[in-house]
Design a protein around this motif. Structure first.
Motif, PDB file in Angstrom:
ATOM      1  N   ILE A 131      -6.128  -6.260  -2.399  1.00  0.00           N
ATOM      2  CA  ILE A 131      -4.885  -6.004  -1.693  1.00  0.00           C
ATOM      3  C   ILE A 131      -4.212  -4.725  -2.193  1.00  0.00           C
ATOM      4  O   ILE A 131      -4.361  -4.333  -3.340  1.00  0.00           O
ATOM      5  N   ALA A 132      -3.487  -4.088  -1.270  1.00  0.00           N
ATOM      6  CA  ALA A 132      -2.582  -2.983  -1.595  1.00  0.00           C
ATOM      7  C   ALA A 132      -1.269  -3.354  -0.932  1.00  0.00           C
ATOM      8  O   ALA A 132      -1.129  -3.242   0.294  1.00  0.00           O
ATOM      9  N   THR A 133      -0.327  -3.869  -1.718  1.00  0.00           N
ATOM     10  CA  THR A 133       0.892  -4.420  -1.145  1.00  0.00           C
ATOM     11  C   THR A 133       2.136  -3.696  -1.625  1.00  0.00           C
ATOM     12  O   THR A 133       2.202  -3.230  -2.763  1.00  0.00           O
ATOM     13  N   ALA A 134       3.144  -3.619  -0.743  1.00  0.00           N
ATOM     14  CA  ALA A 134       4.442  -3.038  -1.056  1.00  0.00           C
ATOM     15  C   ALA A 134       4.262  -1.651  -1.679  1.00  0.00           C
ATOM     16  O   ALA A 134       3.676  -0.769  -1.049  1.00  0.00           O
ATOM     17  N   ALA A 135       4.727  -1.451  -2.915  1.00  0.00           N
ATOM     18  CA  ALA A 135       4.562  -0.136  -3.543  1.00  0.00           C
ATOM     19  C   ALA A 135       3.091   0.186  -3.786  1.00  0.00           C
ATOM     20  O   ALA A 135       2.732   1.356  -3.961  1.00  0.00           O
ATOM     21  N   GLY A 136       2.228  -0.824  -3.799  1.00  0.00           N
ATOM     22  CA  GLY A 136       0.793  -0.584  -3.906  1.00  0.00           C
ATOM     23  C   GLY A 136       0.246   0.017  -2.628  1.00  0.00           C
ATOM     24  O   GLY A 136      -0.628   0.891  -2.657  1.00  0.00           O
ATOM     25  N   CYS A 137       0.769  -0.426  -1.484  1.00  0.00           N
ATOM     26  CA  CYS A 137       0.411   0.182  -0.204  1.00  0.00           C
ATOM     27  C   CYS A 137       0.969   1.599  -0.145  1.00  0.00           C
ATOM     28  O   CYS A 137       0.313   2.524   0.350  1.00  0.00           O
ATOM     29  N   GLN A 138       2.169   1.771  -0.668  1.00  0.00           N
ATOM     30  CA  GLN A 138       2.780   3.094  -0.770  1.00  0.00           C
ATOM     31  C   GLN A 138       1.903   4.031  -1.598  1.00  0.00           C
ATOM     32  O   GLN A 138       1.706   5.200  -1.236  1.00  0.00           O
ATOM     33  N   LEU A 139       1.352   3.521  -2.695  1.00  0.00           N
ATOM     34  CA  LEU A 139       0.494   4.331  -3.551  1.00  0.00           C
ATOM     35  C   LEU A 139      -0.753   4.775  -2.809  1.00  0.00           C
ATOM     36  O   LEU A 139      -1.150   5.946  -2.873  1.00  0.00           O
ATOM     37  N   ALA A 140      -1.377   3.861  -2.080  1.00  0.00           N
ATOM     38  CA  ALA A 140      -2.565   4.220  -1.305  1.00  0.00           C
ATOM     39  C   ALA A 140      -2.219   5.240  -0.225  1.00  0.00           C
ATOM     40  O   ALA A 140      -2.929   6.229  -0.032  1.00  0.00           O
ATOM     41  N   ALA A 141      -1.105   5.019   0.482  1.00  0.00           N
ATOM     42  CA  ALA A 141      -0.709   5.914   1.564  1.00  0.00           C
ATOM     43  C   ALA A 141      -0.297   7.284   1.046  1.00  0.00           C
ATOM     44  O   ALA A 141      -0.356   8.273   1.781  1.00  0.00           O
ATOM     45  N   SER A 142       0.107   7.367  -0.217  1.00  0.00           N
ATOM     46  CA  SER A 142       0.504   8.646  -0.796  1.00  0.00           C
ATOM     47  C   SER A 142      -0.694   9.496  -1.190  1.00  0.00           C
ATOM     48  O   SER A 142      -0.556  10.706  -1.425  1.00  0.00           O
ATOM     49  N   CYS A 143      -1.861   8.877  -1.285  1.00  0.00           N
ATOM     50  CA  CYS A 143      -3.089   9.627  -1.572  1.00  0.00           C
ATOM     51  C   CYS A 143      -3.532  10.374  -0.321  1.00  0.00           C
ATOM     52  O   CYS A 143      -3.121  10.051   0.794  1.00  0.00           O
ATOM     53  N   ASP A 144      -4.384  11.354  -0.482  1.00  0.00           N
ATOM     54  CA  ASP A 144      -4.819  12.160   0.648  1.00  0.00           C
ATOM     55  C   ASP A 144      -5.759  11.402   1.572  1.00  0.00           C
ATOM     56  O   ASP A 144      -5.738  11.604   2.788  1.00  0.00           O
TER      57      ASP A 144
END
Length: 262
Positions: A112-125
């Motif tokens: 899972i990539a949730t909340a700020a973890g999803c934010q972290l993934a989305a912040s990558c290129d």
């Protein structure tokens, strides 16, 4: 211990950073944010690293902020206000380092990539995800709207998709996340690391300086009026064309040989 929160491995110009707190699903605690920030600052000055892979140890990429740590902060006289303010400021500063980094950054997402973890993934290129991975900004389910994760998410997926995720708290499976633009590639779980590595090696094989100027121009032109975007990127193209290695790359292409880059 703090020094173990991030594991780094360097090979072939590719740096792999592993969030190493599997017992907390690699939650973004104060210490974790500080360690990621420090490592990104080191990479920004590292001329030998051409690509960065960001991954999580254990069964999850990142479950977002450390809720236990956040709840403990409520015991202060201001009910945690100063702590929360600093936490979100530090986290936002860390997220903004990712697009500013000279190297392309690939998130390798399992579980899972949730909340700020999803934010972290989305912040990558770019994002490479296991076929059974799931993405969510599900803070609304516990009464906390994912306002800061929303910033990165709305820059990757259509507004209606982002709003639905934010207000329902529902998860996107990896295939759907790829359809809407959050994920670049998916792979079977057993092939996730190999797929991510292959993409990283492709990027690492390109002229490093060209990728660097290209990444900077990519983010700088986003959001600009059309004429300003063309002016900015035109200047970047001129700078790029005047490089010795670009001249060599074009000559090699025309002569049907591999370029001899310095």
């Amino acid at each position: 211990m703090t020094e173990d929160l991030i594991q780094r491995q360097d090979e072939g110009g590719i740096a792999t950073l592993t969030l190493n707190s599997p017992h907390s699903l690699n939650a973004l605690s104060v210490a974790m944010i500080a360690r990621i920030t420090a490592e990104l600052d080191r990479l920004a000055a590292d001329r030998s690293t051409r690509v960065v892979i960001l991954r999580g140890a254990g069964r999850a990429f990142c479950a977002g902020h450390d809720l236990k740590e956040m709840q403990a902060a409520r015991e202060t006289a201001d009910r945690g206000a100063a702590f929360f303010r600093q936490l979100f400021e530090d986290c936002a500063a860390m997220m903004q380092r990712l697009p500013l980094l000279p190297q392309p950054v690939i998130a390798e997402v399992q579980g899972i990539a949730t909340a700020a973890g999803c934010q972290l993934a989305a912040s990558c290129d770019m994002v490479v995800a296991a076929e059974d991975a799931r993405f969510g900004v599900n803070g609304v389910n516990i009464g906390l709207f994912c306002s800061t994760p929303m910033v990165a998410l709305t820059r990757k997926v259509p507004p209606a998709v982002a709003f639905e995720m934010l207000t329902t708290g529902e998860f996107l499976p990896a295939p759907r996340a790829r359809e809407v633009g959050l994920v670049n590639r998916t792979a079977p779980v057993a092939e996730l690391s190999a797929t991510t590595r292959a993409l990283a090696e492709t990027l690492a094989s390109k002229l490093t300086a060209a990728v660097k100027i290209g990444k900077r121009s990519f983010y700088d032109q986003m959001g600009l009026p059309l004429d300003q975007a063309y002016a900015l990127t035109g200047a970047a193209m001129v700078e790029n064309m005047l490089w010795r290695d670009t001249d060599e790359g074009i000559r090699a292409f025309l002569e049907k040989r591999k370029p001899d880059w310095a």
